[in-house]
Design an enzyme around this catalytic site. Structure first.
Site, PDB file in Angstrom:
ATOM      1  N   ASN A 121       9.431   1.036  -4.228  1.00 16.88           N
ATOM      2  CA  ASN A 121       8.760   2.096  -5.012  1.00 16.88           C
ATOM      3  C   ASN A 121       8.740   3.434  -4.286  1.00 16.88           C
ATOM      4  OD1 ASN A 121       6.899   1.118  -3.145  1.00 16.88           O
ATOM      5  ND2 ASN A 121       5.139   1.494  -4.451  1.00 16.88           N
TER       6      ASN A 121
ATOM      7  N   ASP B  55       1.092  -5.211   3.431  1.00 12.05           N
ATOM      8  CA  ASP B  55       1.062  -4.249   2.319  1.00 12.05           C
ATOM      9  C   ASP B  55       0.752  -2.840   2.850  1.00 12.05           C
ATOM     10  OD1 ASP B  55       1.214  -3.136  -0.191  1.00 12.05           O
ATOM     11  OD2 ASP B  55      -0.622  -4.062  -0.959  1.00 12.05           O
TER      12      ASP B  55
END
Ligand SMILES: [Zn+2]
Length: 434
Positions: free
Chosen positions: A95, A309
């Site tokens: 992303n 993450d």
């Protein structure tokens, strides 16, 4: 080019090795592991007393932000953060801006990683073009360019049909689909876990089942396609139940938990600093029962991987109202202290299981070299210091972004040194000063 790591406790669970041994590196590869190896012709790295020599840690869930958001992070700063956190390799999510949905972007990221020369970087390609959930990306070309998995991370794979097709193609290519599980209709415009604290603080909630419904969907799709699915950043107790049930009936499903989800709950939102945007992430910090379910899954083997993450955001982006702030926190440099302090030193897991969660299983799931100290493999090694006192200082993080909720926290356990391809790319000041 020889380097000898002398006098450490070598823990290599993949080969059932745990003992006081030396490790000899030659030309970037592990040459020998054994007792009292000869020093001649080698540079010697004296492993600090009490330290552990482990196969290099691999974080399969990071956001490096390049191309497109270099004010948050670059491949160079992200990999500097990685090696300072003990990670010899990272897999980066697609992303970026533009989204990594074709070979040109993958090649660009790999070029930047080679220039930085720190951690190895394994790009993850988008499942769908622009991660829009409509048309599938060219997975074959992406894999040929170097992608090790596919994900629309940041978003779920919107429809069951697209997920099914992605699993079929990725399965043929023998790479996993890495699954950001979230039902968009249930998540809505929620910003915090749906529960007591969100209600108290007037924040819109995201229920745990927004995650677990899609875990159940995709475990079922992995079952009918016989393709591997990896559930990313699992946070809800209902999700772990779904993964456990899938594993019990032989589905090829694996999963990861991020350190903040086994350390913090939504109660922190009501702490000294209310509405702290460094406590805003997606999936959100959940309630006590969810955190306990993550800890139980880590202890009993249901959880395969701890992944950070790592989601850097600029200070200006986080210095806004809670509702408007972006989701995510940095994680590469706090993961090892959190794992030692909260899991190992509290007796939940041993060192061997820690290395499985951070190295052996990540390598196995994305099918990359490493996860072992077997001779012949790349000399990617993390020297862990279980008793190092670590105080997190956000301004001193190597990451370009400082958005951590752990600023000022003290932990027992850290990283003494990181070696990638036989090169010492990070050494803790504290160890060097001894
Ligand atoms: Zn995600």
């Amino acid at each position: 080019m020889k380097l000898l790591l002398k006098g450490g406790r070598v823990v290599d669970p993949a080969n059932s090795v745990d003992g006081m041994l030396d490790v000899l590196i030659e030309d970037g590869h592990i040459a020998r592991v054994g007792r009292d190896l000869p020093v001649e012709g080698a540079d010697v790295f004296d492993v600090p007393a009490g330290a552990i020599v482990a196969p290099g840690l691999i974080d399969i869930h990071v956001h490096l932000r390049e191309p497109g958001q270099e004010h948050k992070e670059t491949v160079a700063t992200g990999t500097a953060s990685a090696v300072a956190g003990g990670f010899t390799a990272v897999a980066c999510m697609p992303n970026t801006d533009p989204v990594n949905d074709h070979a040109g972007i993958t090649q660009f990221i790999l070029k930047k990683a080679a220039e930085a020369g720190l951690a190895r970087v394994y790009p993850i390609g988008a499942v769908s073009i622009g991660s829009k959930g409509e048309q599938m990306a060219e997975l074959g070309e992406q894999k040929a360019a170097g992608c090790v998995g596919f994900s629309d991370d940041g978003h779920p794979v919107r429809t069951a049909l697209l997920m099914r097709r992605a699993l079929e193609y990725a399965g043929m290519l023998r790479v996993p689909v890495i699954d950001h599980c979230e039902d968009p209709s249930l998540k809505g415009d929620g910003v915090a876990h749906e529960g007591f604290y969100a209600s108290t603080l007037g924040l819109r909630g995201i229920p745990g089942v927004a995650e677990s419904l899609m875990v159940e969907r995709d475990v079922s799709l992995a079952e009918i396609t016989a393709a591997p699915v990896h559930i990313a950043h699992m946070s809800a107790r209902q999700s772990i139940r779904a993964v456990r049930a899938g594993k019990e009936r032989g589905v090829s499903v694996t999963c990861e938990v991020a350190p903040h989800h086994f350390t913090l709950t939504d109660e922190a939102l009501n702490g000294q600093v209310k509405y702290d945007t460094n406590l805003k992430m997606n999936p959100p910090l959940r309630e006590q029962a969810d955190m306990e379910a993550m800890l139980a899954g880590i202890a009993d083997g249901t959880v395969d991987v701890i992944a950070t993450d790592h989601a850097p955001h600029h200070l200006d982006e986080k210095m806004v109202e809670f509702d408007r702030a972006p989701f995510g926190i940095v994680g590469l440099e706090t993961a090892v202290p959190l794992v030692f302090d909260r899991l190992v030193h509290r007796g939940l897991i041993g060192i061997g299981r820690m290395i499985e969660l951070l190295s052996v299983n990540p390598a196995r799931i994305i099918k990359v070299p490493g996860g072992t100290l077997a001779p012949g493999g790349p000399a990617d090694i993390t020297v862990l210091a279980p008793d190092m006192k670590v105080t997190v200082r956000a301004p001193q993080l190597r990451s370009k972004s400082k958005n951590t909720p752990f600023d000022g926290w003290e932990f027992r356990g850290g990283v003494a040194a990181t070696i990638v391809g036989g090169r010492l790319v990070y050494r803790s000041d504290r160890e060097a000063a001894r």
